[in-house]
Design a protein around this motif. Structure first.
Motif, PDB file in Angstrom:
ATOM      1  N   LYS B  15      -7.989  12.617  -2.846  1.00  0.00           N
ATOM      2  CA  LYS B  15      -7.634  14.034  -2.751  1.00  0.00           C
ATOM      3  C   LYS B  15      -6.365  14.297  -3.553  1.00  0.00           C
ATOM      4  O   LYS B  15      -5.402  13.522  -3.501  1.00  0.00           O
ATOM      5  CB  LYS B  15      -7.415  14.378  -1.275  1.00  0.00           C
ATOM      6  N   GLY B  16      -6.407  15.367  -4.347  1.00  0.00           N
ATOM      7  CA  GLY B  16      -5.247  15.746  -5.142  1.00  0.00           C
ATOM      8  C   GLY B  16      -5.277  15.275  -6.582  1.00  0.00           C
ATOM      9  O   GLY B  16      -4.516  15.771  -7.421  1.00  0.00           O
ATOM     10  N   LYS B  17      -6.157  14.317  -6.884  1.00  0.00           N
ATOM     11  CA  LYS B  17      -6.265  13.827  -8.258  1.00  0.00           C
ATOM     12  C   LYS B  17      -7.169  14.757  -9.080  1.00  0.00           C
ATOM     13  O   LYS B  17      -7.983  15.495  -8.536  1.00  0.00           O
ATOM     14  CB  LYS B  17      -6.879  12.413  -8.272  1.00  0.00           C
ATOM     15  N   ASP B  18      -7.016  14.675 -10.399  1.00  0.00           N
ATOM     16  CA  ASP B  18      -7.885  15.428 -11.306  1.00  0.00           C
ATOM     17  C   ASP B  18      -9.052  14.542 -11.732  1.00  0.00           C
ATOM     18  O   ASP B  18      -8.893  13.316 -11.861  1.00  0.00           O
ATOM     19  CB  ASP B  18      -7.114  15.837 -12.557  1.00  0.00           C
ATOM     20  N   ARG B  64      -9.209  25.862  -9.847  1.00  0.00           N
ATOM     21  CA  ARG B  64      -9.044  24.424 -10.072  1.00  0.00           C
ATOM     22  C   ARG B  64     -10.159  23.874 -10.952  1.00  0.00           C
ATOM     23  O   ARG B  64     -10.052  22.764 -11.473  1.00  0.00           O
ATOM     24  CB  ARG B  64      -9.035  23.673  -8.741  1.00  0.00           C
ATOM     25  N   ARG B  81      -6.672  18.766  -8.943  1.00  0.00           N
ATOM     26  CA  ARG B  81      -6.211  18.690  -7.535  1.00  0.00           C
ATOM     27  C   ARG B  81      -7.419  18.698  -6.582  1.00  0.00           C
ATOM     28  O   ARG B  81      -7.556  19.578  -5.733  1.00  0.00           O
ATOM     29  CB  ARG B  81      -5.266  19.843  -7.235  1.00  0.00           C
ATOM     30  N   GLN B  83     -10.231  18.427  -3.821  1.00  0.00           N
ATOM     31  CA  GLN B  83     -10.248  18.576  -2.375  1.00  0.00           C
ATOM     32  C   GLN B  83     -11.519  17.935  -1.840  1.00  0.00           C
ATOM     33  O   GLN B  83     -12.497  17.759  -2.574  1.00  0.00           O
ATOM     34  CB  GLN B  83     -10.226  20.055  -1.989  1.00  0.00           C
TER      35      GLN B  83
END
Lengths: 114, 116
Positions: B15-18, B64, B81, B83
């Protein structure tokens, strides 16, 4: 896309023909009838499409009723590999430009028995 | 001939990574589509490219998400980012044209994205 109605499920035996029905009573004159299928854990797969005349390709045949309010996808000899969810959809040609988006309903789950 | 290809086939990310998902359409196909499919759900349209026209981004669920199609061929879908609700199978499809009667879509195998 306009509404279609298909049975939730059908069963067939291997090497027998399968007739998958689809009702589309609100079809408009220029709407094409498309069929796709989705095998388990795979992406959707185009099967066949038609407008008024019956159509044949290497995968299946499409029989279209004379009044175009219904159609039938015919698999001439079902194999285990044909077990999938089959979707009948109408590709509306006069929808203001958004007719490229595919929307699948619930489709028909075809089970093929060995 | 070669069909639509997608890579990677599976992607697990925190979670939070591209993440970047790639689609290689069938050669000569002018239209390219991205969809996603959550477990047991139907197709959700994301974005559509047709030739040099401005893409239809109306299906992107949030800012996003973005996508590009370079040189009218390969496309990349980027999710920033990530989710957990982004977890799904991301499907790419292409069609020769968007003209009625010749606009059948050919799908790739999909990228299964899991956000932990």
């Amino acid at each position: 896309d306009a509404k279609t109605t298909q049975p939730n499920s059908m069963e067939s035996n291997e090497e027998e023909p399968v007739h998958l029905p689809c009702n589309h009573s609100t079809i408009s004159g220029t709407d094409y009838i498309h069929w796709y299928r989705q095998l388990p854990s795979q992406g959707p797969e185009y099967v066949i499409h038609g407008l008024t005349s019956n159509v044949n390709n290497r995968m299946a045949s499409l029989a279209i009723a004379e009044d175009r309010k219904s159609s039938t996808l015919i698999l001439h000899r079902a194999t285990l590999r044909d077990a999938a969810v089959y979707y009948c959809i109408l590709r509306v040609t006069n929808s203001g430009g958004s007719n490229y988006k595919l929307t699948f309903g619930k489709g028909t789950l075809l089970t093929v028995n060995p | 001939g070669a069909g639509v290809s997608q890579s990677p086939s599976n992607k697990v990310t925190e979670k939070g990574k591209d993440v970047e998902l790639r689609c290689d359409p069938i050669s000569g196909h002018t239209a390219l589509y991205w969809y996603r499919q959550s477990l047991g759900q139907g197709l959700e349209f994301l974005i559509y490219f047709q030739g040099n026209s401005a893409p239809d981004k109306s299906g992107l669920p949030s800012d996003r998400f973005s996508a590009e199609r370079t040189g009218g061929s390969v496309s990349t879908l980027t999710i920033q980012r990530t989710q957990q609700e982004d977890s799904a199978v991301y499907l790419c499809a292409s069609s020769l044209t968007v003209l009625a009667g010749r606009n059948e879509q050919y799908f790739g195998p999909g990228t299964r994205l899991t956000v932990t």
